[in-house]
Design a protein around this motif. Structure first.
Motif, PDB file in Angstrom:
ATOM      1  N   PHE A  16       0.795  -1.121   0.319  1.00 20.68           N
ATOM      2  CA  PHE A  16       0.224   0.185  -0.104  1.00 20.68           C
ATOM      3  C   PHE A  16       0.557   1.213  -0.054  1.00 20.68           C
ATOM      4  CE2 PHE A  16      -2.203  -3.622   2.241  1.00 20.68           C
ATOM      5  CZ  PHE A  16      -3.049  -3.487   1.886  1.00 20.68           C
ATOM      6  N   CYS A  17       0.542   1.942  -0.898  1.00 17.36           N
ATOM      7  CA  CYS A  17       0.970   3.386  -0.898  1.00 17.36           C
ATOM      8  C   CYS A  17       0.351   5.298  -1.091  1.00 17.36           C
ATOM      9  CB  CYS A  17       1.977   3.435  -1.323  1.00 17.36           C
ATOM     10  SG  CYS A  17       3.228   2.221  -2.320  1.00 17.36           S
ATOM     11  N   HIS A  18       0.514   6.139   0.036  1.00 11.91           N
ATOM     12  CA  HIS A  18      -1.064   6.897  -0.553  1.00 11.91           C
ATOM     13  C   HIS A  18      -0.940   7.462  -1.353  1.00 11.91           C
ATOM     14  CE1 HIS A  18      -1.607   9.445   3.481  1.00 11.91           C
ATOM     15  NE2 HIS A  18      -0.945   8.069   3.814  1.00 11.91           N
ATOM     16  N   ARG A  19      -0.012   7.707  -2.735  1.00  8.68           N
ATOM     17  CA  ARG A  19      -0.035   7.980  -4.047  1.00  8.68           C
ATOM     18  C   ARG A  19       1.323   7.137  -4.418  1.00  8.68           C
ATOM     19  NH1 ARG A  19       0.620  14.521  -4.393  1.00  8.68           N
ATOM     20  NH2 ARG A  19       2.251  13.817  -4.798  1.00  8.68           N
ATOM     21  N   ILE A  20       1.001   7.210  -6.031  1.00  5.35           N
ATOM     22  CA  ILE A  20       1.716   6.012  -6.462  1.00  5.35           C
ATOM     23  C   ILE A  20       3.128   7.394  -7.487  1.00  5.35           C
ATOM     24  CG2 ILE A  20       1.633   4.355  -8.641  1.00  5.35           C
ATOM     25  CD1 ILE A  20       0.443   3.606  -6.072  1.00  5.35           C
ATOM     26  N   CYS A  21       4.145   6.652  -7.122  1.00  6.61           N
ATOM     27  CA  CYS A  21       4.605   7.820  -7.995  1.00  6.61           C
ATOM     28  C   CYS A  21       5.022   7.471  -9.299  1.00  6.61           C
ATOM     29  CB  CYS A  21       6.364   7.551  -6.785  1.00  6.61           C
ATOM     30  SG  CYS A  21       6.298   7.807  -4.984  1.00  6.61           S
ATOM     31  N   PRO A  22       5.244   8.024  -9.795  1.00  8.56           N
ATOM     32  CA  PRO A  22       5.396   8.052 -11.543  1.00  8.56           C
ATOM     33  C   PRO A  22       6.751   7.030 -11.856  1.00  8.56           C
ATOM     34  CG  PRO A  22       5.658  10.373 -11.003  1.00  8.56           C
ATOM     35  CD  PRO A  22       5.797   9.089  -9.454  1.00  8.56           C
ATOM     36  N   TYR A  23       7.673   7.187 -11.409  1.00  4.60           N
ATOM     37  CA  TYR A  23       8.955   6.229 -11.577  1.00  4.60           C
ATOM     38  C   TYR A  23       9.120   4.761 -11.225  1.00  4.60           C
ATOM     39  CZ  TYR A  23      10.375   7.891  -7.067  1.00  4.60           C
ATOM     40  OH  TYR A  23      10.239   7.645  -5.626  1.00  4.60           O
ATOM     41  N   CYS A  24       8.094   4.525 -10.243  1.00  7.86           N
ATOM     42  CA  CYS A  24       7.982   3.473  -9.358  1.00  7.86           C
ATOM     43  C   CYS A  24       7.395   1.731 -10.482  1.00  7.86           C
ATOM     44  CB  CYS A  24       7.056   3.360  -7.984  1.00  7.86           C
ATOM     45  SG  CYS A  24       6.849   1.933  -6.848  1.00  7.86           S
ATOM     46  N   SER A  25       8.293   0.762 -10.081  1.00  5.57           N
ATOM     47  CA  SER A  25       8.239  -0.488 -10.581  1.00  5.57           C
ATOM     48  C   SER A  25       7.409  -1.598  -9.969  1.00  5.57           C
ATOM     49  CB  SER A  25       8.946  -1.017 -12.077  1.00  5.57           C
ATOM     50  OG  SER A  25       9.895  -0.835 -11.109  1.00  5.57           O
ATOM     51  N   PHE A  26       7.629  -1.175  -8.679  1.00  2.70           N
ATOM     52  CA  PHE A  26       6.909  -2.439  -7.628  1.00  2.70           C
ATOM     53  C   PHE A  26       5.525  -2.891  -7.570  1.00  2.70           C
ATOM     54  CE2 PHE A  26      11.050  -0.164  -5.485  1.00  2.70           C
ATOM     55  CZ  PHE A  26      11.540  -0.514  -5.930  1.00  2.70           C
ATOM     56  N   HIS A  27       5.267  -3.420  -6.630  1.00  2.00           N
ATOM     57  CA  HIS A  27       3.529  -3.999  -6.666  1.00  2.00           C
ATOM     58  C   HIS A  27       3.384  -3.500  -5.701  1.00  2.00           C
ATOM     59  CE1 HIS A  27       0.289  -5.566  -6.419  1.00  2.00           C
ATOM     60  NE2 HIS A  27       0.126  -6.054  -5.364  1.00  2.00           N
ATOM     61  N   LYS A  28       2.343  -2.458  -6.225  1.00  2.00           N
ATOM     62  CA  LYS A  28       2.109  -0.893  -4.921  1.00  2.00           C
ATOM     63  C   LYS A  28       0.806  -0.593  -5.932  1.00  2.00           C
ATOM     64  CE  LYS A  28       3.333   1.398  -8.150  1.00  2.00           C
ATOM     65  NZ  LYS A  28       4.318   1.065  -9.455  1.00  2.00           N
ATOM     66  N   HIS A  29      -0.129  -0.463  -4.442  1.00  2.00           N
ATOM     67  CA  HIS A  29      -1.209  -0.098  -5.088  1.00  2.00           C
ATOM     68  C   HIS A  29      -2.380   1.274  -4.165  1.00  2.00           C
ATOM     69  CE1 HIS A  29      -3.474  -2.755  -3.309  1.00  2.00           C
ATOM     70  NE2 HIS A  29      -2.384  -3.397  -3.161  1.00  2.00           N
ATOM     71  N   GLY A  60       9.771  -4.575   3.234  1.00  2.00           N
ATOM     72  CA  GLY A  60       8.709  -3.601   2.426  1.00  2.00           C
ATOM     73  C   GLY A  60       8.041  -3.404   1.722  1.00  2.00           C
ATOM     74  N   GLY A  61       8.079  -2.752   0.728  1.00  2.00           N
ATOM     75  CA  GLY A  61       6.441  -2.271   0.231  1.00  2.00           C
ATOM     76  C   GLY A  61       7.193  -1.788  -1.433  1.00  2.00           C
ATOM     77  N   GLY A  62       5.908  -0.384  -1.788  1.00  2.00           N
ATOM     78  CA  GLY A  62       4.596  -0.146  -1.366  1.00  2.00           C
ATOM     79  C   GLY A  62       5.591   0.802   0.091  1.00  2.00           C
ATOM     80  N   THR A  63       4.375   0.816   1.182  1.00  4.16           N
ATOM     81  CA  THR A  63       4.689   1.397   2.488  1.00  4.16           C
ATOM     82  C   THR A  63       4.183   0.462   3.532  1.00  4.16           C
ATOM     83  OG1 THR A  63       4.505   3.591   0.937  1.00  4.16           O
ATOM     84  CG2 THR A  63       4.625   3.927   3.272  1.00  4.16           C
ATOM     85  N   PRO A  64       5.158  -0.109   3.981  1.00  6.16           N
ATOM     86  CA  PRO A  64       4.526  -0.626   5.077  1.00  6.16           C
ATOM     87  C   PRO A  64       4.215  -0.098   6.699  1.00  6.16           C
ATOM     88  CG  PRO A  64       7.415  -1.511   4.861  1.00  6.16           C
ATOM     89  CD  PRO A  64       6.444  -0.402   3.799  1.00  6.16           C
ATOM     90  N   ALA A  95       9.783   3.204   5.594  1.00 10.52           N
ATOM     91  CA  ALA A  95       9.336   3.749   5.832  1.00 10.52           C
ATOM     92  C   ALA A  95       9.056   5.367   4.887  1.00 10.52           C
ATOM     93  CB  ALA A  95       9.507   4.306   7.370  1.00 10.52           C
ATOM     94  N   ASN A  96       7.498   6.136   5.217  1.00 17.69           N
ATOM     95  CA  ASN A  96       7.739   7.245   4.119  1.00 17.69           C
ATOM     96  C   ASN A  96       7.612   8.325   5.143  1.00 17.69           C
ATOM     97  OD1 ASN A  96       9.005   6.529   1.248  1.00 17.69           O
ATOM     98  ND2 ASN A  96       6.961   5.446   1.407  1.00 17.69           N
ATOM     99  N   PRO A  97       7.635   9.383   4.787  1.00 17.69           N
ATOM    100  CA  PRO A  97       7.658  10.649   5.167  1.00 17.69           C
ATOM    101  C   PRO A  97       5.759  10.165   5.690  1.00 17.69           C
ATOM    102  CG  PRO A  97       8.991  11.317   4.186  1.00 17.69           C
ATOM    103  CD  PRO A  97       8.704   9.955   3.690  1.00 17.69           C
ATOM    104  N   GLY A 132       7.071  13.383  -7.794  1.00 18.22           N
ATOM    105  CA  GLY A 132       5.487  13.012  -7.682  1.00 18.22           C
ATOM    106  C   GLY A 132       5.488  12.096  -5.677  1.00 18.22           C
ATOM    107  N   ARG A 133       6.076  13.274  -5.521  1.00 18.05           N
ATOM    108  CA  ARG A 133       5.863  12.434  -3.885  1.00 18.05           C
ATOM    109  C   ARG A 133       5.244  13.421  -2.891  1.00 18.05           C
ATOM    110  NH1 ARG A 133       8.924   7.959  -3.003  1.00 18.05           N
ATOM    111  NH2 ARG A 133       9.098   9.005  -0.153  1.00 18.05           N
ATOM    112  N   ASP A 134       4.560  13.353  -2.168  1.00 18.29           N
ATOM    113  CA  ASP A 134       3.346  13.082  -1.566  1.00 18.29           C
ATOM    114  C   ASP A 134       3.435  14.301  -0.058  1.00 18.29           C
ATOM    115  OD1 ASP A 134       3.460  11.203   0.126  1.00 18.29           O
ATOM    116  OD2 ASP A 134       2.220  10.802   0.085  1.00 18.29           O
TER     117      ASP A 134
HETATM  118  S1  SF4 Z   1       6.250   5.284  -2.474  1.00 16.96           S
HETATM  119 FE1  SF4 Z   1       7.874   3.809  -2.964  1.00 16.96          FE
HETATM  120  S2  SF4 Z   1       6.875   2.024  -3.571  1.00 16.96           S
HETATM  121 FE2  SF4 Z   1       5.440   3.871  -3.401  1.00 16.96          FE
HETATM  122  S3  SF4 Z   1       4.905   3.898  -4.958  1.00 16.96           S
HETATM  123 FE3  SF4 Z   1       6.255   5.546  -4.665  1.00 16.96          FE
HETATM  124  S4  SF4 Z   1       8.610   4.510  -4.965  1.00 16.96           S
HETATM  125 FE4  SF4 Z   1       7.319   3.258  -5.550  1.00 16.96          FE
END
Ligand code: SF4
Length: 370
Positions: A16-29, A60-64, A95-97, A132-134
């Motif tokens: 899980f992520c708050h918002r999807i970064c436009p460069y990210c290729s991990f499995h996240k939503h 890892g993630g995503g955003t644990p 973690a993310n801010p 695209g960071r939030d």
């Molecule tokens: S926060 Fe990390 S895992 Fe989530 S979309 Fe951005 S780069 Fe990808």
């Protein structure tokens, strides 16, 4: 009584992520309507199948840290009940801010998390916007302080360079600001344009351009500034103060077995690699109904293993064992050494600083000669 199997390294994927970064290729939503209780139940059920006694754990993630205090507590507590944690030497959580409060940090500490890797990418507002960071720089700093106050033994910052529009000066300020915060570890990744990302499309349409010369200057600036402050450049994208290397990541680079749980997670054990379904609702329902969530499985060939070893081990400060390369590549080794790209002793071949700028082509050249 359960008998536990020592599995050295466990990875847990939280998509899980708050918002999807436009460069990210991990499995996240984004979480959408995901049932977080069911998600935690599914992870715990998957862990329970294995009776593990890991040495390192990595969330890892995503955003644990997108998990609420309650869900994180349930997950960490549940893991403790289902695994032998007595051999854990390192427990990392990404973690993310804006997703860590003092109470969440306390939950993490209470349940044995020893290391947090905070993804800030940059201290520059413009670069953050491009990525695209939030979060804003002050929010990142506030989160850092929360983590420091919670008393984690090891804290890492994740940075990114070669961001479109980034200048040498802006990267210098990001490195300086990062050093001011006294991290124990830093990761500095060169932005990759991964297929199926918005950034890749923008590169292909010409909106973004790459510039290897500037990339090299940014990379060398990081090495100079971080080494001058006592960080060991122990892998191409990673720098650690003494005693703060990531044991879990070193295990990947040196080919150790690991088990990944969660949607989209990979595992590699005894020469076999498999992947869980990268669809969170289906992962949850399949796990809870007792179905196998593995969707891809392959036996690694000797050639694949060798390719991975050359690609990963050459990127480390230790280097690639000489006996993998010699004797057939001895002439090439001499040539690369004369060119100032590698150095070697009786046991290992290592990239020089110049060689680190050409890590992939050097690895390929050595591999195809070996
Ligand atoms: S926060 Fe990390 S895992 Fe989530 S979309 Fe951005 S780069 Fe990808």
């Amino acid at each position: 009584m359960l008998s536990f199997t020592t599995l050295h390294h466990l990875y847990v994927h939280i998509p899980f992520c708050h918002r999807i970064c436009p460069y990210c290729s991990f499995h996240k939503h984004t979480p959408g309507g995901a049932d977080m209780n069911a998600f935690v139940d599914a992870l715990l059920m998957e862990v329970e199948k294995h009776a593990l006694a890991p040495r390192t754990i990595f969330f890892g993630g995503g955003t644990p840290t997108m998990l609420s205090d309650t869900h994180l507590e349930r997950l960490l507590d549940g893991l403790r009940q289902r695994m032998d944690m007595s051999q854990v030497v390192e427990f990392t959580l990404e973690a993310n801010p804006r997703t860590v409060t003092a109470s969440k940090a306390a939950v993490m500490r209470r349940h044995g998390v020893t290391r947090v890797s905070l993804g800030i990418q940059s201290w520059d507002e413009t670069a953050l916007k491009t990525l695209g960071r939030d979060h804003s720089p002050p929010e990142a700093e506030e989160t850092w302080q929360v983590l420091r106050d919670a008393g984690f033994p090891s804290l890492s910052l994740d940075l990114m360079f070669s961001v479109p529009g980034q200048t040498l000066e802006s990267w210098r300020r990001t490195l300086e600001k990062s050093l001011e915060l006294r991290p124990d570890h830093l990761s500095a990744y060169n932005l990759n344009y991964e297929e199926d990302t918005d950034f890749f499309r923008r590169l292909k349409t010409g909106e973004f351009q790459t510039d290897p010369e500037t990339d090299a200057q940014l990379f060398e600036m990081a090495i100079d500034m971080l080494e001058a402050r006592g960080f060991e450049h122990y892998e191409i994208s990673n720098y650690a103060l003494p005693g703060h290397r990531s044991t879990h990541n070193e295990a990947y680079w040196f080919g150790a077995d690991y088990l990944g749980i969660g949607p989209g997670a990979f595992s590699t054990m005894a020469g076999c690699r498999w992947k869980n379904i990268a669809d969170t609702p289906r992962y949850i329902s399949m796990t809870l109904s007792g179905q196998d969530t593995v969707v891809e499985r392959e036996e690694l060939t000797e050639e694949q293993r060798l390719t991975e070893r050359f690609g990963l081990e050459l990127r480390t400060a230790r280097g690639l064992p000489l006996d993998l390369v010699a004797p057939r590549a001895s002439r090439l080794l001499d040539t690369l050494s004369v060119q100032g790209l590698v150095e070697y002793d009786s046991r290992f071949v290592r990239l020089t600083r110049q060689g680190k700028l050409l890590a992939d082509p050097v690895a390929v050249a050595l591999l195809t000669s070996a």
